[in-house]
Design a protein around this motif. Structure first.
Motif, PDB file in Angstrom:
ATOM      1  N   ILE A 148     -17.021  -5.322 103.884  1.00 59.49           N
ATOM      2  CA  ILE A 148     -17.324  -6.066 105.021  1.00 59.49           C
ATOM      3  C   ILE A 148     -18.386  -5.373 105.600  1.00 59.49           C
ATOM      4  N   THR A 149     -18.616  -3.852 105.343  1.00 61.80           N
ATOM      5  CA  THR A 149     -20.093  -2.843 105.758  1.00 61.80           C
ATOM      6  C   THR A 149     -21.333  -3.249 104.513  1.00 61.80           C
ATOM      7  N   ILE A 150     -21.222  -3.986 103.291  1.00 62.03           N
ATOM      8  CA  ILE A 150     -21.924  -4.391 102.561  1.00 62.03           C
ATOM      9  C   ILE A 150     -22.253  -5.267 102.699  1.00 62.03           C
ATOM     10  N   GLY A 151     -21.091  -6.609 103.119  1.00 67.80           N
ATOM     11  CA  GLY A 151     -21.580  -8.156 103.616  1.00 67.80           C
ATOM     12  C   GLY A 151     -22.173  -7.922 104.942  1.00 67.80           C
ATOM     13  N   SER A 152     -22.174  -6.903 106.003  1.00 65.89           N
ATOM     14  CA  SER A 152     -23.126  -7.912 106.854  1.00 65.89           C
ATOM     15  C   SER A 152     -24.202  -6.974 106.948  1.00 65.89           C
ATOM     16  N   SER A 153     -24.205  -5.864 106.247  1.00 69.36           N
ATOM     17  CA  SER A 153     -25.887  -5.880 105.345  1.00 69.36           C
ATOM     18  C   SER A 153     -26.415  -6.096 104.788  1.00 69.36           C
ATOM     19  N   ALA A 154     -25.932  -7.196 103.801  1.00 71.73           N
ATOM     20  CA  ALA A 154     -26.761  -7.582 103.165  1.00 71.73           C
ATOM     21  C   ALA A 154     -27.154  -8.897 103.266  1.00 71.73           C
ATOM     22  N   ALA A 155     -26.424 -10.027 104.527  1.00 78.95           N
ATOM     23  CA  ALA A 155     -26.693 -10.805 104.744  1.00 78.95           C
ATOM     24  C   ALA A 155     -27.784 -10.106 105.960  1.00 78.95           C
ATOM     25  N   LYS A 156     -27.550 -10.117 106.641  1.00 82.54           N
ATOM     26  CA  LYS A 156     -28.521  -9.516 107.728  1.00 82.54           C
ATOM     27  C   LYS A 156     -29.965  -9.263 107.855  1.00 82.54           C
ATOM     28  N   ARG A 157     -30.223  -8.949 105.702  1.00 83.58           N
ATOM     29  CA  ARG A 157     -31.752  -8.639 104.807  1.00 83.58           C
ATOM     30  C   ARG A 157     -31.719 -10.224 104.313  1.00 83.58           C
ATOM     31  N   GLN A 158     -31.137 -10.941 104.634  1.00 81.10           N
ATOM     32  CA  GLN A 158     -30.924 -11.947 103.425  1.00 81.10           C
ATOM     33  C   GLN A 158     -32.481 -12.760 103.910  1.00 81.10           C
ATOM     34  N   GLU A 159     -33.129 -14.128 103.371  1.00 82.45           N
ATOM     35  CA  GLU A 159     -34.361 -14.402 104.058  1.00 82.45           C
ATOM     36  C   GLU A 159     -33.356 -15.536 104.209  1.00 82.45           C
ATOM     37  N   THR A 160     -33.254 -16.963 103.806  1.00 85.02           N
ATOM     38  CA  THR A 160     -32.662 -18.388 104.198  1.00 85.02           C
ATOM     39  C   THR A 160     -31.189 -17.590 105.079  1.00 85.02           C
ATOM     40  N   ASP A 161     -31.204 -19.233 105.887  1.00 86.69           N
ATOM     41  CA  ASP A 161     -30.150 -19.161 106.813  1.00 86.69           C
ATOM     42  C   ASP A 161     -28.914 -19.586 105.779  1.00 86.69           C
ATOM     43  N   GLU A 162     -29.364 -20.486 104.910  1.00 89.01           N
ATOM     44  CA  GLU A 162     -28.196 -20.665 103.461  1.00 89.01           C
ATOM     45  C   GLU A 162     -27.722 -18.744 102.817  1.00 89.01           C
ATOM     46  N   ASP A 163     -28.678 -18.573 102.325  1.00 87.82           N
ATOM     47  CA  ASP A 163     -27.715 -17.029 102.095  1.00 87.82           C
ATOM     48  C   ASP A 163     -26.902 -16.219 103.001  1.00 87.82           C
ATOM     49  N   LYS A 164     -27.940 -16.098 103.841  1.00 90.71           N
ATOM     50  CA  LYS A 164     -27.300 -15.397 105.029  1.00 90.71           C
ATOM     51  C   LYS A 164     -25.701 -15.892 105.420  1.00 90.71           C
ATOM     52  N   PHE A 165     -25.328 -17.000 105.416  1.00 96.03           N
ATOM     53  CA  PHE A 165     -24.028 -17.805 105.711  1.00 96.03           C
ATOM     54  C   PHE A 165     -23.256 -17.074 104.064  1.00 96.03           C
ATOM     55  N   ARG A 166     -23.777 -17.847 103.345  1.00 94.56           N
ATOM     56  CA  ARG A 166     -23.321 -17.253 102.285  1.00 94.56           C
ATOM     57  C   ARG A 166     -23.165 -16.376 101.975  1.00 94.56           C
ATOM     58  N   THR A 167     -23.477 -15.017 101.945  1.00 91.92           N
ATOM     59  CA  THR A 167     -23.671 -13.397 101.551  1.00 91.92           C
ATOM     60  C   THR A 167     -22.440 -13.011 102.561  1.00 91.92           C
ATOM     61  N   MET A 168     -22.273 -13.464 104.060  1.00 85.55           N
ATOM     62  CA  MET A 168     -21.346 -12.586 104.829  1.00 85.55           C
ATOM     63  C   MET A 168     -20.113 -13.945 104.504  1.00 85.55           C
ATOM     64  N   THR A 169     -19.799 -14.666 103.983  1.00 87.77           N
ATOM     65  CA  THR A 169     -18.682 -15.493 103.754  1.00 87.77           C
ATOM     66  C   THR A 169     -18.179 -15.067 102.221  1.00 87.77           C
ATOM     67  N   VAL A 170     -18.398 -15.003 101.371  1.00 91.79           N
ATOM     68  CA  VAL A 170     -18.231 -14.132  99.976  1.00 91.79           C
ATOM     69  C   VAL A 170     -17.351 -12.967 100.429  1.00 91.79           C
ATOM     70  N   TYR A 171     -18.112 -12.022 101.016  1.00 90.52           N
ATOM     71  CA  TYR A 171     -17.808 -10.422 100.920  1.00 90.52           C
ATOM     72  C   TYR A 171     -16.642 -10.761 102.239  1.00 90.52           C
ATOM     73  N   PHE A 172     -16.619 -11.462 103.168  1.00 91.55           N
ATOM     74  CA  PHE A 172     -15.763 -10.877 104.171  1.00 91.55           C
ATOM     75  C   PHE A 172     -14.338 -11.656 103.836  1.00 91.55           C
ATOM     76  N   ALA A 173     -14.244 -12.513 102.713  1.00 90.56           N
ATOM     77  CA  ALA A 173     -13.694 -13.693 101.907  1.00 90.56           C
ATOM     78  C   ALA A 173     -13.006 -12.975 101.174  1.00 90.56           C
ATOM     79  N   ILE A 174     -13.583 -11.739 100.482  1.00 86.55           N
ATOM     80  CA  ILE A 174     -13.005 -11.260  99.231  1.00 86.55           C
ATOM     81  C   ILE A 174     -12.394 -10.157 100.314  1.00 86.55           C
ATOM     82  N   ALA A 175     -12.175  -9.120 101.062  1.00 92.59           N
ATOM     83  CA  ALA A 175     -12.318  -7.941 101.888  1.00 92.59           C
ATOM     84  C   ALA A 175     -10.919  -8.629 102.587  1.00 92.59           C
ATOM     85  N   LEU A 176     -11.123  -9.870 103.342  1.00 91.65           N
ATOM     86  CA  LEU A 176     -10.054 -10.334 103.834  1.00 91.65           C
ATOM     87  C   LEU A 176      -8.620 -10.404 102.638  1.00 91.65           C
TER      88      LEU A 176
END
Length: 154
Positions: A103-131
């Motif tokens: 969750i921490t890595i996903g949150s941090s990585a999503a914040k640093r992504q360039e595009t909105d699509e990448d931010k959503f994708r990063t957040m979703t993938v990391y959070f879904a695996i953590a869940l």
């Protein structure tokens, strides 16, 4: 103190689960709808990371104050043969720590992504695996691994 820790750990479990589900929903909706990553989305990302860190802190306090774990540590060779002790002494805390790291890595990585699509994708993938890991590591009342009630009381 131990009963209060159990109670708050039980309450925060639901906050973590619901906020993760909500963040994943927002991530899927944002990516599929090609929405912009708003301040609201960024707040959700940050809040889930904060809630999960609070839960992990309560869990560590519980772990190091638990008579169950004290027995596990002092009688390791006997306790490791009993799955209940092994689950809470090793499996639960390890999987939950891994999920909070994700969750921490996903949150941090999503914040640093360039595009909105990448931010959503990063957040979703990391959070879904953590869940998924969290769902496996929670001692649900119906779990064959270790079962506890849905909500603890004092």
């Amino acid at each position: 103190m131990y009963s209060y820790l159990l109670f708050f750990h039980s309450i925060f479990r639901w906050l973590v689960l619901l906020s993760l589900l909500y963040a994943i929903f927002r991530g899927i909706r944002g990516r599929s709808g090609k929405l912009s990553f708003s301040k609201s989305d960024d707040s959700v990302r940050h809040i889930i990371a904060t809630i999960s860190h609070v839960q992990l802190t309560i869990g560590y306090l519980l772990y190091f104050n638990s008579p169950f774990i004290a027995y596990f540590r002092s009688h390791y060779h006997e306790a490791i043969k009993q799955f209940d002790f092994m689950f809470f002494g090793m499996i639960h805390i390890t999987l939950m720590t891994i999920s909070i790291i994700l969750i921490t890595i996903g949150s941090s990585a999503a914040k640093r992504q360039e595009t909105d699509e990448d931010k959503f994708r990063t957040m979703t993938v990391y959070f879904a695996i953590a869940l998924l890991i969290i769902f496996m590591a929670i001692p649900w009342p119906f779990s064959p691994l270790a079962n506890r009630p849905y909500l603890r009381s004092f």
